[in-house]
Design a protein around this motif. Structure first.
Motif, PDB file in Angstrom:
ATOM      1  N   LEU A  29       0.806  -1.216   0.000  1.00  0.00           N
ATOM      2  CA  LEU A  29       0.000   0.000   0.000  1.00  0.00           C
ATOM      3  C   LEU A  29       0.845   1.273   0.000  1.00  0.00           C
ATOM      4  N   ARG A  30       2.049   1.171   0.492  1.00  0.00           N
ATOM      5  CA  ARG A  30       2.870   2.394   0.490  1.00  0.00           C
ATOM      6  C   ARG A  30       4.313   2.057   0.120  1.00  0.00           C
ATOM      7  N   GLU A  31       4.441   1.507  -1.091  1.00  0.00           N
ATOM      8  CA  GLU A  31       5.771   1.207  -1.605  1.00  0.00           C
ATOM      9  C   GLU A  31       6.602   2.478  -1.543  1.00  0.00           C
ATOM     10  N   SER A  32       7.796   2.382  -0.976  1.00  0.00           N
ATOM     11  CA  SER A  32       8.576   3.606  -0.829  1.00  0.00           C
ATOM     12  C   SER A  32      10.009   3.296  -0.414  1.00  0.00           C
ATOM     13  N   PHE A  33      10.861   4.262  -0.639  1.00  0.00           N
ATOM     14  CA  PHE A  33      12.251   4.098  -0.228  1.00  0.00           C
ATOM     15  C   PHE A  33      12.521   4.782   1.114  1.00  0.00           C
ATOM     16  N   ARG A  34      11.449   5.267   1.737  1.00  0.00           N
ATOM     17  CA  ARG A  34      11.596   6.000   3.000  1.00  0.00           C
ATOM     18  C   ARG A  34      12.378   5.229   4.068  1.00  0.00           C
ATOM     19  N   PRO A  35      12.006   3.949   4.331  1.00  0.00           N
ATOM     20  CA  PRO A  35      12.738   3.242   5.392  1.00  0.00           C
ATOM     21  C   PRO A  35      14.238   3.129   5.101  1.00  0.00           C
ATOM     22  N   LEU A  36      14.594   2.994   3.828  1.00  0.00           N
ATOM     23  CA  LEU A  36      16.010   2.901   3.475  1.00  0.00           C
ATOM     24  C   LEU A  36      16.695   4.230   3.763  1.00  0.00           C
ATOM     25  N   ASN A  37      16.058   5.316   3.305  1.00  0.00           N
ATOM     26  CA  ASN A  37      16.627   6.641   3.566  1.00  0.00           C
ATOM     27  C   ASN A  37      16.762   6.906   5.065  1.00  0.00           C
ATOM     28  N   ASP A  38      15.705   6.532   5.813  1.00  0.00           N
ATOM     29  CA  ASP A  38      15.744   6.758   7.271  1.00  0.00           C
ATOM     30  C   ASP A  38      16.913   6.000   7.899  1.00  0.00           C
ATOM     31  N   ALA A  39      17.086   4.754   7.468  1.00  0.00           N
ATOM     32  CA  ALA A  39      18.155   3.925   8.041  1.00  0.00           C
ATOM     33  C   ALA A  39      19.523   4.538   7.748  1.00  0.00           C
ATOM     34  N   ILE A  40      19.658   5.117   6.571  1.00  0.00           N
ATOM     35  CA  ILE A  40      20.929   5.772   6.231  1.00  0.00           C
ATOM     36  C   ILE A  40      21.084   7.043   7.067  1.00  0.00           C
ATOM     37  N   MET A  41      19.998   7.789   7.180  1.00  0.00           N
ATOM     38  CA  MET A  41      20.072   9.045   7.932  1.00  0.00           C
ATOM     39  C   MET A  41      20.442   8.802   9.398  1.00  0.00           C
ATOM     40  N   MET A  42      19.907   7.704   9.945  1.00  0.00           N
ATOM     41  CA  MET A  42      20.193   7.414  11.364  1.00  0.00           C
ATOM     42  C   MET A  42      21.582   6.806  11.553  1.00  0.00           C
ATOM     43  N   GLY A  43      22.205   6.404  10.453  1.00  0.00           N
ATOM     44  CA  GLY A  43      23.540   5.817  10.565  1.00  0.00           C
ATOM     45  C   GLY A  43      23.515   4.322  10.839  1.00  0.00           C
TER      46      GLY A  43
END
Ligand code: NFS
Length: 660
Positions: free
Chosen positions: A423-437
């Motif tokens: 329902l919400r295909e997205s790259f957000r979790p990947l970006n978040d994981a990178i942002m958090m280190g």
């Protein structure tokens, strides 16, 4: 060193693949020449090797070495070296793009009913691609849409003016950079032809100018021919999703007809996979005393049918001749690219039939069964019957008992789905994981094998070091096969990961090394990084991302084109082995520091693999800093628990719930 020790050391430096080492011993004992032995016997010409030999006219070849600093026409070293690199790019782009053209022609023939064995398998993707290509799709049948998609795709090859339509899939900022530099590709064929024209004697004689066009040419491959190839293959054969399979010589079967599929295009190989399931064909194999038909693959066509059909991988580029040496291969079916002519000579010592199938690639001495799409299934069956008929001719068989498990099939569609759900295909979790280190960054590790280095060793070193340092790896081509053979494409590899990366992979349920397909599928990586750049939080352009590219064992012109389109797209890339531009310091400067200014990324040739990884990690950290992200610390997530595969579903360990 004693002679015995020396031989042992030499053998060890040949490959890290135990099956390959076993087969090398057999080759040596039987006095059979392979790429490994020929590489030992043939020293590369040092002048050509560094790009300093000009053979584009018949006044030469002019070898610019020692006191000779210019050619007969006056061409300087930088011009000659730049020309050679540009020509390699053109040839590589031509190979990928002609493959893409073939896929578009198959789609057209299928949609017009002239290739009845092919259909549109992924209608959703067809309609997405239609949107990219400005083809109206609402209220139209999939056949109508497919005809127009194929025609527009074919027109992209012959386009004379304007911009390739897929350029719009890049982040807006990237498009602007290309436009400002005047390197937006116009037509795919046009850019390749123009490279050949510019590098003809007496034409473009300014290294930087030649190389600007080389970038445009490479972009026509990445955002043109190759990307169309991937998309249309998905439309016809289906978009990949995770699939489990196995890899290495142990995928051959002693009691079945072994057909090895080698080359690049999925058009024939997909049909062979289907034909091998036909009960009549299976019965025919049994009538010859075999238990069935076993398919296994080499090189990028293997990656194509692995990704979509789960067909096992026999090996990568340098395994091809050694496969024949097993005496277990009843037919090796080849189409285009990366196929050794030496296969025929090796096969003369065994019963193996080498079958060429492409109208573009014959090999003297091989059997030729030409493939035509209008009779695809009939020809696929004919090929299988030829292999079956050959089964009783086997002599002694020797199959190294080496095999590993793998998970492949990570299309960019699947990655986006697994990150966000349907329902919400997205790259957000990947970006978040990178942002958090948690994830330090990401890297694409791709490309060939090269017998000038220890087979698979640089590939494995780079991948293992990266995941250990919390860098998520996406892989294609021969690197993916190297990883598969060493068990790096399984969840078990979590043990080798940095803690942050491990935690993310376990949460999402992915291995830290994602097999994304064949070499044309490097464009799936372009799509992932474009979407990640536009998702937000990691800048606005690909060159802002903490990512890097590697081709640790490259050898082909295609790899040069791939590396260059990654750089032109904003990904700093390290090519392993020796440099084809070492002959000119100025060219080295242009494509590294020069391109960093122009396109925000550098193209490096670095033979020291350790140094390359170190530089890439520094590069990733510098990008993180520029984005003002938290400084990466390997210790931050070090206390996180290591879950091993099986932990999730082991109620006795957690006591949380029972399956009963
Ligand atoms: Ni790509 Fe290299 Fe060939 Fe595939 Fe392997 S050698 S450039 S990885 S099989 S195309």
């Amino acid at each position: 060193m004693s002679e015995e020790k020396e031989t042992k050391a030499k053998k060890k430096s040949t490959s890290i693949d135990p099956a390959v080492l076993e087969m090398m011993e057999k080759a040596e004992a039987e006095g059979i020449s392979t790429a490994f032995s020929r590489a030992d016997e043939t020293k590369p010409c040092p002048i050509g090797h560094e790009g300093s030999c000009c053979k584009h006219c018949h006044m030469g070849p002019c070898r610019l070495t020692g006191k000779t600093t210019v050619g007969i026409c006056g061409a300087t070293k930088e011009t000659v070296v730049a020309r050679n690199l540009a020509r390699m790019t053109a040839a590589g782009a031509a190979a990928h793009s002609d493959h893409g053209r073939g896929m578009a022609m198959t789609l057209l023939a299928a949609a017009e009913g002239e290739a009845p064995d092919y259909q549109v398998k992924d209608e959703k993707k067809l309609r997405v691609v239609a949107h990219y290509l400005d083809v109206p799709e609402q209220g139209r049948s999939k056949e109508e849409v497919a005809v127009d998609v194929a025609k527009v795709a074919l027109a992209e090859f012959g386009r004379q003016e304007g911009e390739l339509l897929y350029v719009r899939r890049a982040p807006a900022k990237r498009q602007e950079i290309w436009r400002k530099l005047g390197i937006v590709p116009r037509g795919i064929d046009r850019e390749i032809v123009e490279t050949l024209h510019r590098t003809h004697v007496g034409n473009d004689q300014d290294a930087e100018h030649i190389l600007d066009h080389a970038m445009r040419n490479a972009l026509a491959d990445g955002w043109g021919g190759s990307m169309l190839s991937t998309d249309i293959s998905d439309i016809i054969f289906g978009t990949p999703g995770p699939v489990a399979a196995s890899a290495n010589f142990g995928t051959l079967r002693e009691d079945e007809v072994n057909v090895v599929i080698h080359g690049h295009e999925p058009t024939l190989s997909e049909l062979i996979v289907a034909a091998a399931d036909d009960p009549e064909i299976v019965e025919y194999a049994k009538s010859k005393g075999a238990k069935g038909i076993n398919l296994t693959g080499i090189c990028c066509t293997a990656n194509e049918i692995l990704m979509r059909q789960g067909v096992p991988l026999l090996g990568n580029f340098l395994s091809q001749e050694l496969a024949v040496l097993t005496g277990a291969v009843d037919a090796m079916v080849v189409d285009i690219q990366c196929i050794f002519q030496g296969l025929v000579e090796v096969a003369e010592n065994y019963h193996t039939k080498i079958i060429t199938t492409s109208a573009k690639a014959k090999i003297t001495g091989a059997m030729h069964i030409e493939f035509h799409e209008d009779r695809a299934m009939e020809i696929a069956k004919q090929i299988l019957c030829t292999a079956i008929d050959n089964y009783p001719n086997r002599g002694k068989v020797y199959i190294p008992d080496v095999q590993d498990r793998l998970v492949a099939g990570f299309s960019h569609e699947y990655i986006s789905y697994m990150l966000g759900g349907s329902l919400r295909e997205s790259f957000r979790p990947l970006n978040d994981a990178i942002m958090m280190g948690r994830i330090r960054g990401a890297a694409g590790v791709v490309g060939c094998n090269n017998p000038r280095t220890t087979h698979d060793d640089p590939h494995l070193y780079v991948v293992k070091e990266l995941i250990k340092n919390d860098v998520l790896v996406v892989t294609t081509g021969c690197n993916a096969i190297a990883c598969a053979k060493q068990g790096l494409l399984t969840p078990e590899v979590m043990d080798h990961c940095g803690a942050g990366l491990r935690e993310i992979c376990q949460t999402i349920g992915i291995p830290p090394v994602l097999h994304m397909g064949s070499c044309v599928d490097n464009t799936r990586i372009l799509t992932v990084i474009s979407q990640s750049a536009t998702e937000g939080g990691l800048g606005e352009d690909i060159s802002d991302l903490p990512v890097a590219g590697f081709a640790p064992e490259w050898m082909s012109e295609k790899a040069i084109s791939i590396g260059m389109y990654f750089v032109a797209s904003g990904v700093t890339t390290w090519m392993g082995g020796t440099s084809p531009v070492a002959g000119s310091e100025e060219v080295v400067r242009i494509i590294s520091e020069g391109w960093k200014q122009k396109v925000g990324a550098a193209y490096y040739f670095e033979p020291d693999t350790e140094k390359a990884v170190k530089e890439a990690l520094e590069h990733i950290d510098a990008k993180r800093k520029a984005l003002k992200l938290e400084e990466y610390s390997p210790k931050k997530y070090a206390q996180s628990k290591t879950y091993l595969p099986g932990d999730y579903f082991a109620p006795e360990k957690h006591g949380a719930y029972s399956l009963k």
